[in-house]
Design a protein around this motif. Structure first.
Motif, PDB file in Angstrom:
ATOM      1  N   LYS A   1      12.257   2.215  30.146  1.00 17.13           N
ATOM      2  CA  LYS A   1      11.609   3.066  29.149  1.00 17.13           C
ATOM      3  C   LYS A   1      10.730   4.155  29.764  1.00 17.13           C
ATOM      4  O   LYS A   1      10.634   5.239  29.218  1.00 17.13           O
ATOM      5  N   ALA A   2      10.068   3.842  30.862  1.00 19.70           N
ATOM      6  CA  ALA A   2       9.129   4.786  31.479  1.00 19.70           C
ATOM      7  C   ALA A   2       9.719   5.436  32.730  1.00 19.70           C
ATOM      8  O   ALA A   2       8.991   5.970  33.572  1.00 19.70           O
ATOM      9  N   ARG A   3      11.025   5.427  32.846  1.00 20.14           N
ATOM     10  CA  ARG A   3      11.716   5.938  34.032  1.00 20.14           C
ATOM     11  C   ARG A   3      11.217   7.321  34.453  1.00 20.14           C
ATOM     12  O   ARG A   3      11.085   8.229  33.637  1.00 20.14           O
ATOM     13  N   GLY A   4      10.953   7.441  35.752  1.00 17.25           N
ATOM     14  CA  GLY A   4      10.582   8.716  36.342  1.00 17.25           C
ATOM     15  C   GLY A   4       9.113   9.082  36.206  1.00 17.25           C
ATOM     16  O   GLY A   4       8.669  10.046  36.831  1.00 17.25           O
ATOM     17  N   MET A   5       8.348   8.343  35.424  1.00 16.89           N
ATOM     18  CA  MET A   5       6.928   8.686  35.262  1.00 16.89           C
ATOM     19  C   MET A   5       6.170   8.412  36.555  1.00 16.89           C
ATOM     20  O   MET A   5       6.335   7.370  37.168  1.00 16.89           O
ATOM     21  N   LYS A   6       5.331   9.372  36.927  1.00 17.54           N
ATOM     22  CA  LYS A   6       4.499   9.207  38.116  1.00 17.54           C
ATOM     23  C   LYS A   6       3.262   8.413  37.746  1.00 17.54           C
ATOM     24  O   LYS A   6       2.681   8.620  36.682  1.00 17.54           O
ATOM     25  N   LEU A   7       2.888   7.508  38.640  1.00 16.99           N
ATOM     26  CA  LEU A   7       1.726   6.654  38.414  1.00 16.99           C
ATOM     27  C   LEU A   7       0.590   7.067  39.333  1.00 16.99           C
ATOM     28  O   LEU A   7       0.812   7.460  40.481  1.00 16.99           O
ATOM     29  N   ALA A   8      -0.630   6.951  38.821  1.00 19.04           N
ATOM     30  CA  ALA A   8      -1.820   7.269  39.609  1.00 19.04           C
ATOM     31  C   ALA A   8      -2.146   6.107  40.536  1.00 19.04           C
ATOM     32  O   ALA A   8      -1.744   4.967  40.294  1.00 19.04           O
ATOM     33  N   ALA A   9      -2.885   6.398  41.596  1.00 22.79           N
ATOM     34  CA  ALA A   9      -3.363   5.375  42.528  1.00 22.79           C
ATOM     35  C   ALA A   9      -4.838   5.636  42.805  1.00 22.79           C
ATOM     36  O   ALA A   9      -5.280   6.789  42.766  1.00 22.79           O
ATOM     37  N   PRO A  10      -5.606   4.580  43.087  1.00 22.92           N
ATOM     38  CA  PRO A  10      -7.015   4.785  43.429  1.00 22.92           C
ATOM     39  C   PRO A  10      -7.152   5.614  44.705  1.00 22.92           C
ATOM     40  O   PRO A  10      -6.288   5.551  45.585  1.00 22.92           O
ATOM     41  N   GLU A  11      -8.239   6.361  44.788  1.00 22.23           N
ATOM     42  CA  GLU A  11      -8.529   7.136  46.000  1.00 22.23           C
ATOM     43  C   GLU A  11      -8.779   6.196  47.168  1.00 22.23           C
ATOM     44  O   GLU A  11      -9.223   5.066  46.981  1.00 22.23           O
ATOM     45  N   GLY A  12      -8.525   6.658  48.375  1.00 22.77           N
ATOM     46  CA  GLY A  12      -8.863   5.894  49.572  1.00 22.77           C
ATOM     47  C   GLY A  12      -7.754   4.992  50.047  1.00 22.77           C
ATOM     48  O   GLY A  12      -6.620   5.047  49.567  1.00 22.77           O
ATOM     49  N   GLN A  13      -8.100   4.142  51.007  1.00 24.49           N
ATOM     50  CA  GLN A  13      -7.119   3.285  51.680  1.00 24.49           C
ATOM     51  C   GLN A  13      -7.185   1.821  51.251  1.00 24.49           C
ATOM     52  O   GLN A  13      -6.527   0.973  51.829  1.00 24.49           O
ATOM     53  N   ASP A  14      -8.002   1.500  50.233  1.00 20.25           N
ATOM     54  CA  ASP A  14      -8.152   0.103  49.831  1.00 20.25           C
ATOM     55  C   ASP A  14      -6.915  -0.449  49.136  1.00 20.25           C
ATOM     56  O   ASP A  14      -6.677  -1.645  49.138  1.00 20.25           O
ATOM     57  N   THR A  15      -6.129   0.415  48.521  1.00 19.64           N
ATOM     58  CA  THR A  15      -4.924  -0.013  47.822  1.00 19.64           C
ATOM     59  C   THR A  15      -3.703   0.474  48.587  1.00 19.64           C
ATOM     60  O   THR A  15      -3.618   1.648  48.943  1.00 19.64           O
ATOM     61  N   ARG A  16      -2.754  -0.444  48.851  1.00 20.99           N
ATOM     62  CA  ARG A  16      -1.524  -0.112  49.547  1.00 20.99           C
ATOM     63  C   ARG A  16      -0.375  -0.334  48.567  1.00 20.99           C
ATOM     64  O   ARG A  16       0.119  -1.445  48.417  1.00 20.99           O
ATOM     65  N   PRO A  17       0.035   0.722  47.857  1.00 19.79           N
ATOM     66  CA  PRO A  17       1.115   0.532  46.880  1.00 19.79           C
ATOM     67  C   PRO A  17       2.425   0.115  47.543  1.00 19.79           C
ATOM     68  O   PRO A  17       2.738   0.524  48.656  1.00 19.79           O
TER      69      PRO A  17
END
Length: 182
Positions: free
Chosen positions: A7-23
């Motif tokens: 349903k949400a194909r192709g939508m860009k997702l936000a990420a927190p600033e900095g290096q604490d999160t490794r998607p």
């Protein structure tokens, strides 16, 4: 980082600033969902160490009925809520800012799918995996992303590690309950 399909194909997702999160990389995420593709439809999903929420959002986009997102960072939780709102999947979800162990020790729900992407340098992974396996339905599946060098246990209660897939520096450990004919 984007939603791959559904349903949400192709939508860009936000990420927190900095290096604490490794998607999770798109390659690893595609592999993860290839492994569980026939189990996602109408599933109840738990996204532990949710970070950006991309794994749970991918599951919802592919037809999961509901997803609980757990991350101890309030910043990550704000990003997850924004990503859910952007994709229109917020009504099928719950987001909680707490650590995984506390959540799992107090949780009464059972899930069809548990997706875990803990910090690669995390200590106590075996405890979290064990607690998580106790929250799986008998037909459930747990998929945990770790660094390739991390050894994950072969059994978690009634669940067995069926396979470990390796992708660059990442590995996916897949746990299921053994079938009677195995």
């Amino acid at each position: 980082m984007r939603v791959i399909t559904g349903k949400a194909r192709g939508m860009k997702l936000a990420a927190p600033e900095g290096q604490d999160t490794r998607p999770t990389s798109d390659k690893v995420k595609e592999a993860m969902f290839s492994i569980i593709q026939f189990e996602v439809e109408q599933a109840s999903v738990l996204d532990l160490y949710a970070g950006t929420g991309q794994l749970g959002i991918e599951a919802l986009s592919r037809g999961a009925a509901f997803c609980v997102f757990i991350d101890q960072s309030r910043i990550s939780n704000d990003v997850i809520k924004a990503n859910l709102a952007k994709t229109g999947l917020n009504k099928q979800s719950r987001v909680a800012a707490m650590d995984a162990v506390s959540y799992l020790q107090n949780c009464k729900e059972q899930f069809d799918i548990i997706l875990m992407d803990p910090p690669y340098a995390m200590e106590g992974l075996e405890q979290v995996l064990s607690l998580a396996s106790a929250r799986l339905k008998s037909t459930g599946v747990l998929v945990c992303e770790t660094a390739k060098k991390v050894q994950t246990p072969e059994t978690l209660g009634e669940f067995t590690q069926k396979r470990v897939y390796q992708y660059g520096i990442a590995a996916l450990s897949v746990y299921r309950r053994p079938r009677e004919n195995e």
